[in-house]
Design a protein around this motif. Structure first.
Motif, PDB file in Angstrom:
ATOM      1  N   PHE A 116      16.347 -18.514 -25.625  1.00 29.51           N
ATOM      2  CA  PHE A 116      17.752 -18.575 -25.196  1.00 29.51           C
ATOM      3  C   PHE A 116      18.696 -18.440 -26.386  1.00 29.51           C
ATOM      4  O   PHE A 116      19.742 -17.808 -26.283  1.00 29.51           O
ATOM      5  CB  PHE A 116      18.026 -19.875 -24.424  1.00 29.51           C
ATOM      6  CG  PHE A 116      17.703 -19.743 -22.959  1.00 29.51           C
ATOM      7  CD1 PHE A 116      18.422 -18.868 -22.153  1.00 29.51           C
ATOM      8  CD2 PHE A 116      16.671 -20.470 -22.385  1.00 29.51           C
ATOM      9  CE1 PHE A 116      18.119 -18.725 -20.802  1.00 29.51           C
ATOM     10  CE2 PHE A 116      16.370 -20.334 -21.043  1.00 29.51           C
ATOM     11  CZ  PHE A 116      17.094 -19.464 -20.245  1.00 29.51           C
ATOM     12  N   TRP A 119      18.788 -14.844 -27.318  1.00 35.03           N
ATOM     13  CA  TRP A 119      19.577 -14.073 -26.345  1.00 35.03           C
ATOM     14  C   TRP A 119      21.069 -14.334 -26.525  1.00 35.03           C
ATOM     15  O   TRP A 119      21.883 -13.440 -26.396  1.00 35.03           O
ATOM     16  CB  TRP A 119      19.141 -14.438 -24.916  1.00 35.03           C
ATOM     17  CG  TRP A 119      17.831 -13.829 -24.537  1.00 35.03           C
ATOM     18  CD1 TRP A 119      17.346 -12.616 -24.907  1.00 35.03           C
ATOM     19  CD2 TRP A 119      16.814 -14.413 -23.704  1.00 35.03           C
ATOM     20  NE1 TRP A 119      16.091 -12.404 -24.366  1.00 35.03           N
ATOM     21  CE2 TRP A 119      15.749 -13.495 -23.611  1.00 35.03           C
ATOM     22  CE3 TRP A 119      16.693 -15.619 -23.018  1.00 35.03           C
ATOM     23  CZ2 TRP A 119      14.600 -13.729 -22.872  1.00 35.03           C
ATOM     24  CZ3 TRP A 119      15.550 -15.859 -22.271  1.00 35.03           C
ATOM     25  CH2 TRP A 119      14.507 -14.925 -22.211  1.00 35.03           C
ATOM     26  N   ARG A 120      21.415 -15.593 -26.829  1.00 34.88           N
ATOM     27  CA  ARG A 120      22.832 -15.918 -26.995  1.00 34.88           C
ATOM     28  C   ARG A 120      23.404 -15.154 -28.193  1.00 34.88           C
ATOM     29  O   ARG A 120      24.504 -14.640 -28.152  1.00 34.88           O
ATOM     30  CB  ARG A 120      23.009 -17.427 -27.166  1.00 34.88           C
ATOM     31  CG  ARG A 120      24.449 -17.864 -26.888  1.00 34.88           C
ATOM     32  CD  ARG A 120      24.628 -19.364 -26.959  1.00 34.88           C
ATOM     33  NE  ARG A 120      23.758 -20.090 -26.061  1.00 34.88           N
ATOM     34  CZ  ARG A 120      23.032 -21.149 -26.405  1.00 34.88           C
ATOM     35  NH1 ARG A 120      23.073 -21.601 -27.644  1.00 34.88           N
ATOM     36  NH2 ARG A 120      22.270 -21.770 -25.539  1.00 34.88           N
ATOM     37  N   GLN A 122      22.343 -12.340 -29.316  1.00 32.81           N
ATOM     38  CA  GLN A 122      22.462 -10.918 -28.971  1.00 32.81           C
ATOM     39  C   GLN A 122      23.679 -10.649 -28.093  1.00 32.81           C
ATOM     40  O   GLN A 122      24.193  -9.558 -28.037  1.00 32.81           O
ATOM     41  CB  GLN A 122      21.208 -10.449 -28.238  1.00 32.81           C
ATOM     42  CG  GLN A 122      20.012 -10.291 -29.158  1.00 32.81           C
ATOM     43  CD  GLN A 122      18.762  -9.924 -28.388  1.00 32.81           C
ATOM     44  OE1 GLN A 122      18.788  -9.664 -27.203  1.00 32.81           O
ATOM     45  NE2 GLN A 122      17.631  -9.913 -29.080  1.00 32.81           N
ATOM     46  N   ASN A 123      24.072 -11.682 -27.355  1.00 27.83           N
ATOM     47  CA  ASN A 123      25.161 -11.493 -26.401  1.00 27.83           C
ATOM     48  C   ASN A 123      26.543 -11.691 -26.992  1.00 27.83           C
ATOM     49  O   ASN A 123      27.519 -11.672 -26.268  1.00 27.83           O
ATOM     50  CB  ASN A 123      24.996 -12.459 -25.220  1.00 27.83           C
ATOM     51  CG  ASN A 123      23.934 -11.955 -24.278  1.00 27.83           C
ATOM     52  OD1 ASN A 123      23.641 -10.765 -24.263  1.00 27.83           O
ATOM     53  ND2 ASN A 123      23.335 -12.847 -23.518  1.00 27.83           N
ATOM     54  N   ASP A 146      32.242 -11.899  -7.529  1.00 29.97           N
ATOM     55  CA  ASP A 146      31.207 -11.521  -8.494  1.00 29.97           C
ATOM     56  C   ASP A 146      30.063 -10.808  -7.793  1.00 29.97           C
ATOM     57  O   ASP A 146      29.359 -11.392  -6.969  1.00 29.97           O
ATOM     58  CB  ASP A 146      30.704 -12.805  -9.177  1.00 29.97           C
ATOM     59  CG  ASP A 146      29.551 -12.516 -10.103  1.00 29.97           C
ATOM     60  OD1 ASP A 146      29.277 -11.318 -10.342  1.00 29.97           O
ATOM     61  OD2 ASP A 146      28.941 -13.482 -10.583  1.00 29.97           O
ATOM     62  N   THR A 148      27.271  -9.896  -8.808  1.00 34.58           N
ATOM     63  CA  THR A 148      25.911 -10.255  -9.211  1.00 34.58           C
ATOM     64  C   THR A 148      25.451 -11.548  -8.567  1.00 34.58           C
ATOM     65  O   THR A 148      24.324 -11.969  -8.745  1.00 34.58           O
ATOM     66  CB  THR A 148      25.813 -10.417 -10.737  1.00 34.58           C
ATOM     67  OG1 THR A 148      26.657 -11.501 -11.110  1.00 34.58           O
ATOM     68  CG2 THR A 148      26.209  -9.163 -11.463  1.00 34.58           C
TER      69      THR A 148
ATOM     70  N   THR B 348      19.044  -9.301 -21.697  1.00 32.99           N
ATOM     71  CA  THR B 348      18.907 -10.674 -22.167  1.00 32.99           C
ATOM     72  C   THR B 348      19.342 -11.612 -21.046  1.00 32.99           C
ATOM     73  O   THR B 348      20.070 -11.206 -20.144  1.00 32.99           O
ATOM     74  CB  THR B 348      19.808 -10.945 -23.386  1.00 32.99           C
ATOM     75  OG1 THR B 348      21.173 -10.742 -22.986  1.00 32.99           O
ATOM     76  CG2 THR B 348      19.458 -10.062 -24.554  1.00 32.99           C
ATOM     77  N   ILE B 349      18.879 -12.846 -21.143  1.00 35.80           N
ATOM     78  CA  ILE B 349      19.330 -13.839 -20.172  1.00 35.80           C
ATOM     79  C   ILE B 349      20.515 -14.573 -20.801  1.00 35.80           C
ATOM     80  O   ILE B 349      20.407 -15.137 -21.884  1.00 35.80           O
ATOM     81  CB  ILE B 349      18.179 -14.788 -19.797  1.00 35.80           C
ATOM     82  CG1 ILE B 349      17.127 -13.994 -19.006  1.00 35.80           C
ATOM     83  CG2 ILE B 349      18.681 -15.960 -18.969  1.00 35.80           C
ATOM     84  CD1 ILE B 349      15.947 -14.780 -18.534  1.00 35.80           C
ATOM     85  N   ASP B 350      21.654 -14.514 -20.088  1.00 34.03           N
ATOM     86  CA  ASP B 350      22.901 -14.985 -20.683  1.00 34.03           C
ATOM     87  C   ASP B 350      22.954 -16.502 -20.823  1.00 34.03           C
ATOM     88  O   ASP B 350      23.467 -17.014 -21.799  1.00 34.03           O
ATOM     89  CB  ASP B 350      24.094 -14.519 -19.836  1.00 34.03           C
ATOM     90  CG  ASP B 350      24.048 -13.020 -19.629  1.00 34.03           C
ATOM     91  OD1 ASP B 350      23.515 -12.340 -20.517  1.00 34.03           O
ATOM     92  OD2 ASP B 350      24.536 -12.537 -18.586  1.00 34.03           O
ATOM     93  N   SER B 351      22.434 -17.191 -19.799  1.00 28.42           N
ATOM     94  CA  SER B 351      22.627 -18.639 -19.792  1.00 28.42           C
ATOM     95  C   SER B 351      21.447 -19.328 -19.111  1.00 28.42           C
ATOM     96  O   SER B 351      20.919 -18.807 -18.133  1.00 28.42           O
ATOM     97  CB  SER B 351      23.925 -18.961 -19.042  1.00 28.42           C
ATOM     98  OG  SER B 351      23.926 -20.302 -18.642  1.00 28.42           O
ATOM     99  N   PRO B 352      21.064 -20.502 -19.610  1.00 32.25           N
ATOM    100  CA  PRO B 352      20.011 -21.230 -18.892  1.00 32.25           C
ATOM    101  C   PRO B 352      20.490 -21.640 -17.498  1.00 32.25           C
ATOM    102  O   PRO B 352      19.686 -21.814 -16.592  1.00 32.25           O
ATOM    103  CB  PRO B 352      19.790 -22.477 -19.754  1.00 32.25           C
ATOM    104  CG  PRO B 352      20.494 -22.244 -21.026  1.00 32.25           C
ATOM    105  CD  PRO B 352      21.535 -21.207 -20.800  1.00 32.25           C
ATOM    106  N   ARG B 355      20.348 -18.075 -12.199  1.00 32.10           N
ATOM    107  CA  ARG B 355      19.167 -17.934 -11.352  1.00 32.10           C
ATOM    108  C   ARG B 355      17.945 -17.599 -12.210  1.00 32.10           C
ATOM    109  O   ARG B 355      16.887 -18.195 -12.058  1.00 32.10           O
ATOM    110  CB  ARG B 355      19.436 -16.824 -10.322  1.00 32.10           C
ATOM    111  CG  ARG B 355      18.346 -16.584  -9.295  1.00 32.10           C
ATOM    112  CD  ARG B 355      18.287 -17.631  -8.198  1.00 32.10           C
ATOM    113  NE  ARG B 355      19.460 -17.706  -7.371  1.00 32.10           N
ATOM    114  CZ  ARG B 355      19.633 -17.053  -6.206  1.00 32.10           C
ATOM    115  NH1 ARG B 355      18.690 -16.248  -5.776  1.00 32.10           N
ATOM    116  NH2 ARG B 355      20.728 -17.206  -5.491  1.00 32.10           N
ATOM    117  N   GLY B 357      17.537 -18.173 -15.355  1.00 33.16           N
ATOM    118  CA  GLY B 357      17.217 -19.325 -16.198  1.00 33.16           C
ATOM    119  C   GLY B 357      16.358 -20.330 -15.434  1.00 33.16           C
ATOM    120  O   GLY B 357      15.390 -20.880 -15.973  1.00 33.16           O
ATOM    121  N   ARG B 422      22.966 -14.401 -13.737  1.00 39.68           N
ATOM    122  CA  ARG B 422      23.671 -14.288 -15.033  1.00 39.68           C
ATOM    123  C   ARG B 422      24.239 -15.607 -15.540  1.00 39.68           C
ATOM    124  O   ARG B 422      23.847 -16.077 -16.576  1.00 39.68           O
ATOM    125  CB  ARG B 422      24.776 -13.221 -14.984  1.00 39.68           C
ATOM    126  CG  ARG B 422      24.271 -11.849 -14.606  1.00 39.68           C
ATOM    127  CD  ARG B 422      25.212 -10.782 -15.084  1.00 39.68           C
ATOM    128  NE  ARG B 422      24.960 -10.488 -16.491  1.00 39.68           N
ATOM    129  CZ  ARG B 422      24.336  -9.408 -16.913  1.00 39.68           C
ATOM    130  NH1 ARG B 422      23.913  -8.509 -16.038  1.00 39.68           N
ATOM    131  NH2 ARG B 422      24.135  -9.206 -18.175  1.00 39.68           N
TER     132      ARG B 422
END
Lengths: 153, 655
Positions: A116, A119-120, A122-123, A146, A148, B348-352, B355, B357, B422
């Motif tokens: 995580f 990933w953070r 990278q984001n 949203d 998504t 990438t996975i944005d946040s724990p 869904r 996460g 996300r």
């Protein structure tokens, strides 16, 4: 909400559960002892005659009312050279069976946390002009939610 | 070669050889046809699949003929056949020992291969399908070789044998023996199909999401069968074994449970790959782990290396299964390493708190759980190998670790269904979790009012109510938007599965924590009281046939219907088998067993009474899991990415 939950849990966990019947005590003890002639079954589960004999011994000791559960298990384990305890000890090689699950869990959680973090990092690049254009197009099309969010679908 | 005796032996051996040859030719046709893109050769692949299946059916039918005709020239019939076994249990005797169970495996596997070639008959020239079929044939060859080698059911037995002991008495005592093994095998063996497509994807380098889409229903339905098989096994244990429990952490139970855990992780994490193109290596690893664990589990329980009530006798099959397991792991890991560059996820996975996460957390917990169960199962072997001493790892160990793990999974079931993909904000979560959280508190309050005690049990009821609320919320929102279609599709069907899992968790917590038992010495004409019920011995019933003598004590509960806990003595094996009698209700079961000594001539009997809360909800939960799996397999509504996803607000409609 949290207060109600904690209060209810406190009431439920601290109240007197009432006396155990002799049958309940026998079951609880025999669940912790392995049948000496069976294939990994507890004395409680097994219908073999050796298990039946231990059940009777436990019933006698429970009826006598002189020993605690641990003392009864200890005396049975002594007569069978501790081979029939169903829970591995927390010392020596046996302790691995307790240590390894915790070690694996810690490693897995640490791995997840590191992923995580990566990933953070990278984001942090932020949105590009194309991203903004896409969002503006969707908003112009009248989509205010949203897209998504997969709820209901 | 065919020797003397009935038609079963020769037909069986010939069928196995035909099946093996067809599988070998099928594999070569699939490989060479795919490599040369030769449509003529590829057209042969389905035919070889049909022929291999015909061979397996022929061998299976031949063994049934041998059992029905009591063809005691065959060693297997000498072992599990008997003139006195009733027709139903004589039919099921085929899977009551090692060789027959491998035959059932072959039959299931070749049947699945036929299913694959039928489904993909128009795509046989697709290299991924070609390599998947080559993998299916390869696995089929291995199992045909087992049936012709160390697990050959058609070996001639000693001459001069005219009767046998029949199957294990526990396998001729309840009708569930007809359903549990085949359904379990459909799940167990069914995991071969997604594994084969994973291999196809790795070999062809098409490691995107295409193969997942192709195989997701195979994986889901196999998982459903495995779930049902495990539930039916628990039911069988409850109805037959007489110890009043449903799960004993026996090595064979664990052997089916470990792949179930990894498969459950897979059917969740695969959604992340489909949706976000991520976790490619992880999903492939889970599929490889699931399939290889079915082989490892079979090795552990069928080789005689580990003992269990289910395990068949020692055999030479162990080294073959272990080698096959090692081969699968080495080849799979090698292929994943080879395709490493293509398997890198783009996103990438944005946040724990999302869904995906939650799915990742779910995967960590399921994987650690699988490791714990595997470790507990094989640990006695490790200790024996290193220190030459025997050790038993039993129910208390598994329970100690399974309870906290189960609670974490329940917590994830509370939160995950309301999480968006996300990223989720605290405000959104607060809004979506409001009613489910109150449902959890209501469940806790209800259980406290009913007198429930114990922290772990109370927490289970709370989280059960919370998770149930989250699942119901999702279903209500979905059905408001889509009508009856709000029950189908993966997300909604999955919520039905969740409700089934929650019922099982709550029922297990209640039945494990609040069961009470007492031995009662009953005398004719005297009423005994226990747990608010009366028990009266009416008399005995003795029935004798060629197979067994059964003595049942007729016990009237609350002055009503007589229940009949029994003990049967099986003549051929000299075994005494107890059969419980259960009075079932939604609130609790009264589970009666007849305790030794049993004398028909006396006017007294000793019975043990278990009062077991909520057991029926285990079976209802299992049924809901099956139903939810079916609903999940139906295609849900295809959502356009730009469609609004929330239900319309009533005011807006009015306006």
């Amino acid at each position: 909400m949290a207060l109600i939950t904690v209060s209810l849990l406190a009431v439920g966990t601290t109240r007197d559960t009432g006396p155990l019947t002799q049958g309940d005590r026998i079951d609880a003890i025999t669940k912790r002892v392995a049948c000496p002639t069976c294939d990994g079954e507890s004395v409680f589960v097994s219908r073999a005659s050796a298990a039946e004999a231990i059940r009777k011994q436990v019933a006698r000791e429970v009826a006598a009312g002189e020993k605690t559960d641990t003392e009864i298990i200890g005396s049975i384990a002594q007569s069978f050279n501790a081979k029939i305890l169903l829970v591995p000890r927390a010392t020596g090689l046996d302790s691995l069976v307790w240590v390894l699950p915790i070690a694996v869990l810690v490693c897995a959680v640490a791995g997840l946390a590191m992923a995580f973090r990566k990933w953070r990092r990278q984001n942090t690049a932020g949105a590009t002009g194309d991203d903004f254009a896409l969002v503006n197009k969707l908003l112009a099309d009248g989509v205010g939610v949203d897209p998504t969010d997969d709820e209901n679908v | 070669m065919f020797g003397v005796g009935g038609i079963g032996g020769p037909l069986g051996r010939a069928s196995l050889i035909v099946g093996l040859v067809a599988a070998v030719f099928g594999m070569f046709a699939a490989i060479s046809g795919t490599r040369s893109n030769d449509a003529r050769v590829l057209r042969l692949v389905p035919r070889f699949a049909y022929l291999a299946c015909a061979g397996a059916i022929g061998a299976f039918v031949a063994m049934e003929i041998a059992l029905i005709n009591r063809d005691f020239t065959l060693e297997y019939v000498q072992k599990v056949g008997s003139k006195s076994t009733p027709a139903l249990y004589n039919f099921t005797a085929i899977w009551s020992a090692l060789e027959g169970s491998i035959l059932l495996w072959v039959l299931t596997l070749t049947g699945l291969s036929v299913g694959v070639v039928v489904k993909y008959r128009k795509k046989m020239n697709d290299p991924m399908v070609g390599w998947a079929m080559a993998t299916m044939f390869f696995v089929t060859i291995f199992f045909f070789l087992l049936t012709l080698g160390p697990a050959n059911p058609f070996v001639l037995g000693a001459p001069g044998v005219f009767d046998g002991p029949g199957p294990n008495p526990l396998l001729q005592n309840h009708v569930l023996v007809v359903f549990h093994p085949p359904i379990l095998y459909l799940g167990y063996v069914g995991m071969t199909v997604p594994f084969a497509f994973a291999m196809g994807a790795l070999i062809t380098g098409r490691v995107g999401e295409g193969w997942l889409v192709e195989t997701r229903r195979w994986a889901l339905i196999s998982w459903g069968f495995l779930t049902l098989g495990i539930i039916l096994g628990s039911w069988w244990s409850y109805e037959v074994l007489g110890w009043s429990g449903v799960w004993a952490w026996d090595p064979v139970e664990n052997a089916s449970f470990i792949p179930w855990l990894t498969a459950t992780a897979y059917i969740h994490s695969v959604l992340v790959q489909e949706r976000r193109g991520m976790l490619r290596v992880w999903n492939l690893s889970l599929l490889v782990a699931t399939f290889s664990l079915t082989i490892l589990g079979t090795f552990l329980t069928r080789s005689g290396i580990l003992n269990s009530v289910h395990a068949f006798s020692d055999s030479d099959i162990g080294p073959f299964l272990l080698s096959f397991f090692a081969l699968i792991v080495v080849v799979s890991v090698g292929l994943i390493g080879w395709r490493g560059d293509q398997l890198r996820s783009p996103g990438t996975i944005d946040s724990p708190l999302s869904r995906e996460g939650a799915f990742l957390a779910n995967n960590v917990v399921f994987s650690v759980f699988a490791f714990v169960v595997l470790l507990g199962t094989v640990f006695p072997l490790v200790v024996e190998a290193l220190q030459d001493r025997q050790l038993v790892v039993g129910e208390p160990f598994f329970d100690k670790l399974a309870v906290p793990t189960g609670l974490v999974l329940l917590f994830l079931m509370c939160v995950a269904p309301v999480l968006p993909w996300r990223k989720a904000s605290g405000e959104l979560l607060q809004q979506r979790l409001f009613w489910p959280a109150w449902a959890g508190i209501a469940a806790l309050a209800f259980s406290v009012v009913l007198g429930a005690t114990g922290f772990a049990s109370l927490l289970t009821f709370t989280l059960g109510g919370f998770a149930g609320g989250a699942a119901l919320r999702q279903l209500v929102l979905a059905t408001r938007r889509q009508g009856w279609r709000g029950f189908v599709g993966r997300a909604n069907g999955g919520m039905v599965v969740h409700i089934g899992v929650i019922l099982i968790a709550v029922a297990l917590a209640a039945s494990n924590s609040y069961t009470h038992s007492q031995e009662l010495s009953l005398k004719k004409g005297v009423v005994a009281n226990y747990g608010g019920h009366t028990f009266e011995l009416i008399g005995f019933r003795e029935t004798t046939d060629d197979r067994r003598t059964e003595i049942a004590a007729l016990v009237s509960i609350d002055g009503g219907q007589a229940y009949a806990p029994a003990v049967s003595k099986y003549k051929a094996m000299g075994m005494n088998i107890g059969t419980p009698s259960v009075k079932t209700s939604f609130a609790y079961d009264l589970y009666l067993t007849l305790e030794p000594p049993v004398k028909v001539t006396s006017d007294a009997a000793k019975i043990k009474v278990f009062i077991k809360p909520m057991v029926m909800w285990l079976w209802i939960g299992g049924g809901l899991m099956g139903l939810g799996t079916l609903l999940s397999a139906f295609p849900g509504r295809r959502r356009r990415p730009t469609d609004p996803t929330s239900a319309r607000v009533p005011e807006a409609v009015d306006a």
